[in-house]
Design a protein around this motif. Sequence first.
Motif, PDB file in Angstrom:
ATOM      1  N   HIS A 146       0.839  -1.195   0.000  1.00 37.58           N
ATOM      2  CA  HIS A 146       0.000   0.000   0.000  1.00 37.58           C
ATOM      3  C   HIS A 146       0.876   1.248   0.000  1.00 37.58           C
ATOM      4  O   HIS A 146       1.886   1.292   0.692  1.00 37.58           O
ATOM      5  CB  HIS A 146      -0.909   0.003   1.232  1.00 37.58           C
ATOM      6  N   ASP A 148       0.268  11.019  -2.577  1.00 38.35           N
ATOM      7  CA  ASP A 148       1.429  10.844  -3.438  1.00 38.35           C
ATOM      8  C   ASP A 148       1.451  11.936  -4.509  1.00 38.35           C
ATOM      9  O   ASP A 148       0.433  12.580  -4.787  1.00 38.35           O
ATOM     10  CB  ASP A 148       1.375   9.484  -4.131  1.00 38.35           C
ATOM     11  N   ARG A 206      -2.818   8.507   0.965  1.00 46.30           N
ATOM     12  CA  ARG A 206      -2.032   7.639   1.831  1.00 46.30           C
ATOM     13  C   ARG A 206      -2.793   7.387   3.135  1.00 46.30           C
ATOM     14  O   ARG A 206      -3.429   8.289   3.676  1.00 46.30           O
ATOM     15  CB  ARG A 206      -0.679   8.260   2.153  1.00 46.30           C
ATOM     16  N   ASP A 213      -8.713   9.208  -3.183  1.00 35.81           N
ATOM     17  CA  ASP A 213      -7.698   9.826  -4.030  1.00 35.81           C
ATOM     18  C   ASP A 213      -8.281  11.085  -4.683  1.00 35.81           C
ATOM     19  O   ASP A 213      -9.473  11.365  -4.560  1.00 35.81           O
ATOM     20  CB  ASP A 213      -7.248   8.842  -5.112  1.00 35.81           C
ATOM     21  N   ASP A 243      -8.346   0.919  -2.843  1.00 37.85           N
ATOM     22  CA  ASP A 243      -7.554   0.431  -1.719  1.00 37.85           C
ATOM     23  C   ASP A 243      -8.122   0.897  -0.385  1.00 37.85           C
ATOM     24  O   ASP A 243      -7.510   0.681   0.662  1.00 37.85           O
ATOM     25  CB  ASP A 243      -6.095   0.867  -1.856  1.00 37.85           C
ATOM     26  N   ASP A 300     -11.967   6.790  -4.744  1.00 32.81           N
ATOM     27  CA  ASP A 300     -10.978   5.748  -4.473  1.00 32.81           C
ATOM     28  C   ASP A 300     -10.607   5.096  -5.796  1.00 32.81           C
ATOM     29  O   ASP A 300     -11.102   4.019  -6.139  1.00 32.81           O
ATOM     30  CB  ASP A 300     -11.538   4.739  -3.477  1.00 32.81           C
ATOM     31  N   TRP A 301      -9.707   5.710  -6.546  1.00 36.60           N
ATOM     32  CA  TRP A 301      -9.393   5.296  -7.915  1.00 36.60           C
ATOM     33  C   TRP A 301      -8.802   3.895  -7.982  1.00 36.60           C
ATOM     34  O   TRP A 301      -9.073   3.148  -8.917  1.00 36.60           O
ATOM     35  CB  TRP A 301      -8.432   6.310  -8.552  1.00 36.60           C
ATOM     36  N   ASN A 302      -7.991   3.518  -6.983  1.00 35.22           N
ATOM     37  CA  ASN A 302      -7.368   2.190  -7.019  1.00 35.22           C
ATOM     38  C   ASN A 302      -8.009   1.218  -6.034  1.00 35.22           C
ATOM     39  O   ASN A 302      -7.477   0.142  -5.776  1.00 35.22           O
ATOM     40  CB  ASN A 302      -5.861   2.283  -6.758  1.00 35.22           C
ATOM     41  N   THR A 308      -4.834   2.295 -12.303  1.00 33.16           N
ATOM     42  CA  THR A 308      -3.730   3.179 -12.711  1.00 33.16           C
ATOM     43  C   THR A 308      -4.209   4.035 -13.890  1.00 33.16           C
ATOM     44  O   THR A 308      -4.917   5.003 -13.677  1.00 33.16           O
ATOM     45  CB  THR A 308      -2.480   2.366 -13.056  1.00 33.16           C
ATOM     46  N   VAL A 312      -3.997  11.416 -11.196  1.00 37.89           N
ATOM     47  CA  VAL A 312      -4.514  10.970  -9.904  1.00 37.89           C
ATOM     48  C   VAL A 312      -3.421  11.146  -8.855  1.00 37.89           C
ATOM     49  O   VAL A 312      -2.255  10.823  -9.093  1.00 37.89           O
ATOM     50  CB  VAL A 312      -4.993   9.500  -9.933  1.00 37.89           C
ATOM     51  N   ASN A 313      -3.784  11.714  -7.725  1.00 38.85           N
ATOM     52  CA  ASN A 313      -2.923  11.747  -6.545  1.00 38.85           C
ATOM     53  C   ASN A 313      -3.477  10.719  -5.564  1.00 38.85           C
ATOM     54  O   ASN A 313      -4.558  10.913  -4.999  1.00 38.85           O
ATOM     55  CB  ASN A 313      -2.914  13.130  -5.894  1.00 38.85           C
ATOM     56  N   TYR A 314      -2.753   9.613  -5.392  1.00 40.39           N
ATOM     57  CA  TYR A 314      -3.234   8.554  -4.512  1.00 40.39           C
ATOM     58  C   TYR A 314      -3.142   9.001  -3.048  1.00 40.39           C
ATOM     59  O   TYR A 314      -2.120   9.531  -2.603  1.00 40.39           O
ATOM     60  CB  TYR A 314      -2.410   7.284  -4.703  1.00 40.39           C
TER      61      TYR A 314
END
Length: 421
Positions: A166, A253, A247, A231, A227, A223-225, A301, A243-245
């Motif tokens: 993660h 990120d 954390r 995001d 997890d 929540d694009w990915n 992604t 996309v800025n994931y």
Amino acid sequence: MALAVLVVLLFSGLSPAAAITRSSSDPVVKEILAQVNKYRAENGLSRVVWNQGVANVAQEWSEVQNTRINKGTYSLETIHRSGYGTQQIPAGFDYGTEIIAYNTTPKAIVDWWMSSPVHRSIVLSPKATDIGIGYMKTTKAGWYGQYFAVANVAGYPTTRSSLPPHPGGGQSATGGSISPGDIAAVDPAGYLYVYPSAGGGDLWNRTYVSGGWQGAKEIETVDWNSDGVQDIVAKWSNGRLTVNYGRSAGGFDAASTIGSSGWAGYDILVTDWKQADAFPGIVAKNTANGRLYYYTNPSGTKHGARKQIGTGWSSLEILALDFDADGRTDLVAKTSAGQLKLYRGNGASGFVSETRRTVGSSGWNAMDHLTAIENHLGNALPGILARDRSGNLHHYPVSGNRIKGRATIGVGGWSGLLLGS
């Protein structure tokens, strides 16, 4: 009331046959999985991935227990099978167990697991890599409305070797975090802030995230990915999509590219448009010709292939939400006359063929911003975020297949902000 029991044992064996197959696109399964991964992300753990073979084992046992409930033979003493599912799940694991619960909503099931120290240790096990979920909705008197859920959790070395960690841990270059129901806002100087939900109250508090957002034309919190952490997806004036994931420990990120160019001429909605998809996709309107497309998100992604899903949308301002609470995302469109029309989704990337119902009769041209927002009141229900031309911000709850009375959540000062929800 919820119930759950578990024991950790390590065996292997053959997979039984279930009468029903639950896939990861099933709405109940999808929510349980999302909640599990949300808690794992919050605790700095990688997500668990869907394993259909394990899921078939879980579903078979949920059917057995539901039959016992209907016959009046259900007992806590026999709630688990011998080996707790590890004699039935696919071979090759080095960790395996089973957790069971019943409750009225998927979220309540996972919350119960997290309230029990033993079950919490399974949900948050660093050895876990794969999960399979089965459930039955009980109909027997005294049980009606409750889901009886079984989750078999396993660790497979082959999955562990390929599962990316993660993106948490360590200090982020950007601060803040976003939860469902919060509002993101970019001011004219290009600073991004998060306004945490006040449950329908005034949004007086905000958290600084980062600078450098002057070129953003649209922002979406999602929540694009998949997890379990929200995001930020942004469309930029140069036509890029990023996309800025988020954390789990807070912050985001640096931006990753979803689409390298060509997006300047599209209005976008990032949403769970197709039920069978594991990740949210993009509903995009070509502002020049009015064609509507759906772009897949195969891996959390970059975006994937697109499919045209409509024409004639040029004059419509659209937002995406599950308006009729059937588990399928719908579109609500504001017409040039200031009405809101409902376009119900069929869950398969298209629309239900029917006369479009008017869900907002008039007056919506008084708003210069309309987006969908979920869980703003903390009840997991959708709503509409609207900004009037005087700079006031309003929240309209959506439930019972209609738009309900609004609450003003920001008085003045919201003009000039680029909003995302």
